[in-house]
Design a protein around this motif. Structure first.
Motif, short mmCIF file in Angstrom:
data_model
loop_
_atom_site.label_atom_id
_atom_site.label_comp_id
_atom_site.label_asym_id
_atom_site.label_seq_id
_atom_site.Cartn_x
_atom_site.Cartn_y
_atom_site.Cartn_z
N VAL A 70 0.84 -1.20 0.00
CA VAL A 70 0.00 0.00 0.00
C VAL A 70 0.88 1.26 0.00
O VAL A 70 1.91 1.31 0.68
N ILE A 71 0.45 2.24 -0.79
CA ILE A 71 1.04 3.59 -0.77
C ILE A 71 -0.04 4.53 -0.27
O ILE A 71 -1.15 4.57 -0.82
N GLY A 72 0.25 5.29 0.76
CA GLY A 72 -0.71 6.23 1.31
C GLY A 72 -0.25 7.65 1.08
O GLY A 72 0.85 8.03 1.50
N ARG A 73 -1.07 8.45 0.39
CA ARG A 73 -0.74 9.86 0.12
C ARG A 73 -1.53 10.73 1.09
O ARG A 73 -2.77 10.73 1.07
N ALA A 74 -0.83 11.47 1.93
CA ALA A 74 -1.48 12.39 2.86
C ALA A 74 -1.87 13.65 2.10
O ALA A 74 -1.08 14.57 1.95
N GLY A 75 -3.07 13.67 1.59
CA GLY A 75 -3.55 14.75 0.74
C GLY A 75 -4.36 14.16 -0.39
O GLY A 75 -4.54 12.94 -0.49
N ILE A 76 -4.85 15.03 -1.28
CA ILE A 76 -5.72 14.54 -2.35
C ILE A 76 -4.97 14.20 -3.62
O ILE A 76 -5.29 13.26 -4.32
N GLY A 77 -3.94 14.96 -3.96
CA GLY A 77 -3.25 14.78 -5.24
C GLY A 77 -2.35 13.56 -5.24
O GLY A 77 -1.58 13.33 -4.30
N VAL A 78 -2.43 12.75 -6.29
CA VAL A 78 -1.57 11.58 -6.42
C VAL A 78 -0.77 11.64 -7.72
O VAL A 78 -0.44 10.61 -8.31
N ASP A 79 -0.48 12.87 -8.18
CA ASP A 79 0.29 13.04 -9.41
C ASP A 79 1.69 12.45 -9.29
O ASP A 79 2.32 12.14 -10.30
N ASN A 80 2.19 12.32 -8.07
CA ASN A 80 3.54 11.81 -7.85
C ASN A 80 3.59 10.30 -7.68
O ASN A 80 4.61 9.74 -7.31
N VAL A 81 2.47 9.62 -7.96
CA VAL A 81 2.41 8.16 -7.88
C VAL A 81 2.04 7.60 -9.25
O VAL A 81 1.06 8.05 -9.86
N LYS A 89 1.21 -4.01 -10.16
CA LYS A 89 2.00 -4.71 -9.14
C LYS A 89 1.11 -5.18 -7.97
O LYS A 89 1.59 -5.84 -7.05
N GLY A 90 -0.17 -4.82 -8.01
CA GLY A 90 -1.05 -5.20 -6.92
C GLY A 90 -0.92 -4.33 -5.69
O GLY A 90 -1.29 -4.75 -4.59
N ILE A 91 -0.40 -3.13 -5.84
CA ILE A 91 -0.22 -2.20 -4.72
C ILE A 91 -1.40 -1.24 -4.67
O ILE A 91 -1.72 -0.59 -5.67
N ILE A 92 -2.04 -1.13 -3.54
CA ILE A 92 -3.16 -0.21 -3.36
C ILE A 92 -2.61 1.21 -3.17
O ILE A 92 -1.63 1.41 -2.45
N VAL A 93 -3.23 2.17 -3.82
CA VAL A 93 -2.88 3.58 -3.64
C VAL A 93 -4.06 4.27 -2.96
O VAL A 93 -5.17 4.28 -3.48
#
Length: 535
Positions: A70-81, A89-93
Motif C-alpha cells: 500500500v502507498i498512502g498519500r497524505a492529501g488529495i493529489g496523487v500526481d507523484n504516484v 504490481k497489486g499495490i493499493i494507492v
C-alpha cells in the motif's frame, strides 16, 4: 511479523503514533523522499509507504518495492504516484481526499480579501517607510457577486462562506442540482452567466480535459470590467498569459494565485503585475490540515495492513477477497453504465436509480453502486474513485436509490441505471456474458446487443432507410474504422439509436459532419476504460 511502514516525507509525527498504536512498525525518515537512490535501495523492506508530494513513487521505485502492499498519500493529489504501475504490481494507492477542504477554502477567502484590499502591496509599501494611503483604494466584498466555478466539497464551503459575508453567490457546476444550490443559499447558473455577473470568481474544479484553460482570453472578455479572479485549485485551469494580459489592460482588477501551470513557479508572467497576489501552493498548508491528513493516512494504511480493510483507495474498491473473482466483471459493467449516462447527459442530474436484476442482486451492490457513481461523474471529476464518488454525488444533491429483484427477463442477470434531470429521464442497461466482458443490452428502452470499446459513438436518429450506409460511408471517408456497429429502434419509422465501436477516437470535424445529416438527431463521442477492474 508486524507490517512495516516507511514515512519518507514530512508528515506530522502524530502519524507515527497512530501506526504504533495499531501494531505497525514505522520508520520515520521525512527527508528520504528527496534521496531517490537511497529510497530505491531500501524500499523492498517495507509493506507500506506513507508520503506527501516530495516522494516520487515512479514505476522504477514500484518495481523495486518487492514487499510493498500500500502507498498512502497524505492529501488529495496523487500526481507523484504511478498508479497504473502500482495497480499492475497489486499495490493499493490511497489518498485522503477530504482532510484539507476547509483549509483550502479558507485560503481562497483570504486571497479574495487580500486582492480586494491590496494587502500585500500595502504592507510592503508601509514597511518601506512610505505612507501611500491614496494609492491603495480597495473595494468592499459585501453586496458583491461571488462566482464559484466548481461547487463540490471545497467549492461549497467557499460558497457558504461567501453567503456568510453577505455576498450574492452564483455557482457553475454541471453536477450541482438546483435543490442543492437552494440548500446552500446560492444560485446555480451556466458558465457564461457566471462570467458576466461575477465581481469575484473563485475556481474549485478539478483539472480535466473540459476544465483545462477554462479561464482564457475568451472567458475574460465575457467578464465584468474590474473582475477579480482567485485560483487555489489547479494551475492549468487558468491560462496565465491571458490572465496577465487581462491585468495589464485593466479588464481584470486583480488576481489571487496559489497554483501555477508549472510548479515550483520560480518565474511567471504574473509576477510583478499590479495587484496580483501570489502564494506557493499554500491551499492545504495549515497545521490543522496537515495533522488531519497525516492521521487519516496512518489510520487507513494501518486498517489495511492489519485488518485488510480498504478505504479511500484510488485503484481498488472496497471488496473482500472472497467476493473479488465474482464481482470484478460487474464492477466494470457498473462503471461503464455510469460512464455512459454521465457522458451523454448534458443537464444537471437530480436522481439516479440502479436496478440489480437476477444473480447480481445477491452480490455486494454497495461496491457496484459506488462503481456506477464513479463512472457517472468521472467525466467531470477526474480524480474520483469508488470510495469518494458517493460522497461527491451526495454533495451535489443527487438522490441515489437501489432496487433488487429476481430474474425477470431473458437475461440471467443485468444492471439497469436510470438518471433523471429536470426535463428528462434516460436509462441504460447492461450485462456480463460468459466471457466476462460487459455488454450494452438496452438504451432508452430500446433493445440492442453492443460490445463495449474504448472509443465509441452514440447516435440518435429517425428510423429511416440508409442510416447504416450513411454512417459507414461518412466514417470511412474520414479514415475512421468501425469495429462494431449495433442498431436498435422502438418501432418502424420511430426513434432509433446506434452504438459504434471505433478503432480510434472520433475527430471533432467528423462529429460536425455526422450532425449535419438531416436524419441524425444527435451524436456523442464516448470513451471508456475497458481494462479489467482492479479488486
Amino acid at each position: 511479523m508486524a507490517p512495516r511502514v516507511l514515512v519518507s516525507d514530512k508528515l506530522s509525527k502524530t502519524a507515527v503514533q497512530v501506526f504504533t498504536d495499531r501494531g505497525v512498525e514505522v520508520d520515520y525518515m521525512p527527508d528520504l523522499g528527496k534521496d531517490k537512490d537511497k529510497l530505491l535501495e531500501i524500499i523492498g523492506q517495507y509493506d507500506g509507504l506513507a508520503i506527501r508530494s516530495a516522494t516520487k513513487a515512479t514505476e522504477k521505485l514500484i518495481q523495486a518495492a518487492t514487499n510493498l502492499k500500500v502507498i498512502g498519500r497524505a492529501g488529495i493529489g496523487v500526481d507523484n504516484v504511478d498508479i497504473p504501475a502500482a495497480s499492475r504490481k497489486g499495490i493499493i494507492v490511497m489518498n485522503t481526499p477530504f482532510g484539507n477542504s476547509i483549509t483550502t477554502a479558507e485560503h481562497a477567502i483570504a486571497m479574495m480579501f487580500a486582492v480586494a484590499r491590496q494587502l500585500p502591496a500595502a504592507d510592503a509599501s508601509t514597511q518601506a517607510g512610505k505612507w501611500e494611503k491614496n494609492r491603495f483604494m480597495g473595494v468592499e466584498i459585501t453586496g458583491k457577486t461571488l462566482g464559484v466555478i466548481g461547487c463540490g466539497n471545497i467549492g461549497s464551503i467557499v460558497a457558504t462562506r461567501g453567503v456568510g459575508l453577505k455576498m450574492r453567490v452564483v455557482a457553475f457546476d454541471p453536477f450541482l442540482s438546483h435543490e442543492r444550490a437552494a440548500q446552500l443559499g446560492i444560485e446555480k447558473v451556466e458558465l457564461d452567466e457566471l462570467l458576466k455577473r461575477a465581481d469575484f470568481i473563485s475556481l474549485h474544479t478539478p483539472m480535466t480535459d473540459k476544465t483545462k484553460g477554462i479561464i482564457n482570453a475568451a472567458a475574460i472578455a465575457k467578464m465584468k470590467d474590474g473582475v477579480r479572479i482567485i485560483n487555489c485549485a489547479r494551475g492549468g485551469l487558468v491560462v496565465e498569459a491571458d490572465l496577465a494580459e487581462g491585468i495589464k489592460s485593466g479588464k481584470v482588477a486583480g488576481a489571487g494565485v496559489d497554483v501555477f501551470e508549472t510548479e515550483p513557479a520560480t518565474d511567471s508572467v504574473l509576477f510583478g503585475l499590479e495587484n496580483v497576489v501570489c502564494t506557493p501552493h499554500l491551499g492545504a498548508s495549515t497545521s490543522e490540515a496537515q495533522e488531519n491528513v497525516a492521521v487519516q493516512v496512518a489510520e487507513q494504511m494501518s486498517d489495511y495492513l492489519v485488518r485488510g480493510a480498504v478505504s479511500n483507495a484510488i485503484n481498488m474498491p472496497s471488496i473482500t477477497a472472497e467476493e473479488a473473482p465474482i464481482l470484478t466483471p460487474f464492477v466494470k459493467l457498473a462503471e461503464i453504465l455510469g460512464g455512459f449516462a454521465g457522458q451523454v447527459t448534458e443537464e444537471p442530474i437530480t436522481s439516479v436509480e440502479i436496478l440489480y436484476d437476477g444473480t447480481v442482486a445477491g452480490m455486494n451492490t454497495n461496491a457496484l453502486t459506488s462503481a456506477a457513481l464513479s463512472g457517472l461523474i468521472k467525466s467531470q471529476v477526474s480524480d474520483v474513485n469508488m470510495v469518494s464518488a458517493p460522497i461527491m454525488v451526495k454533495e451535489r444533491g443527487i438522490h441515489v436509490t437501489e432496487s433488487r429483484r429476481d430474474q425477470s427477463g431473458v437475461f440471467e442477470t443485468y444492471i439497469k441505471l436510470t438518471v433523471t434531470t429536470e426535463t428528462m429521464t434516460r436509462s441504460v442497461a447492461g450485462t456480463v456474458f460468459s466471457d466476462g466482458k460487459p455488454r450494452f443490452i438496452q438504451i432508452k428502452g430500446i433493445n440492442l446487443d453492443a460490445e463495449v470499446g474504448q472509443h465509441m459513438v452514440y447516435t440518435t436518429n429517425n428510423d429511416a432507410p440508409g442510416i447504416i450506409g450513411l454512417l459507414g460511408t461518412t466514417f470511412g471517408a474520414a479514415g475512421v474504422n468501425i469495429a462494431n456497429f449495433q442498431l436498435g429502434r422502438n418501432r418502424p419509422g420511430g426513434d432509433a439509436i446506434a452504438l459504434l465501436y471505433l478503432d480510434s477516437p472520433m475527430p471533432e470535424d467528423l462529429l460536425k459532419t455526422v450532425l449535419s445529416h438531416k436524419e441524425i438527431i444527435s451524436a456523442k463521442p464516448l470513451r471508456f476504460d475497458v481494462a479489467e477492474a482492479t479488486v
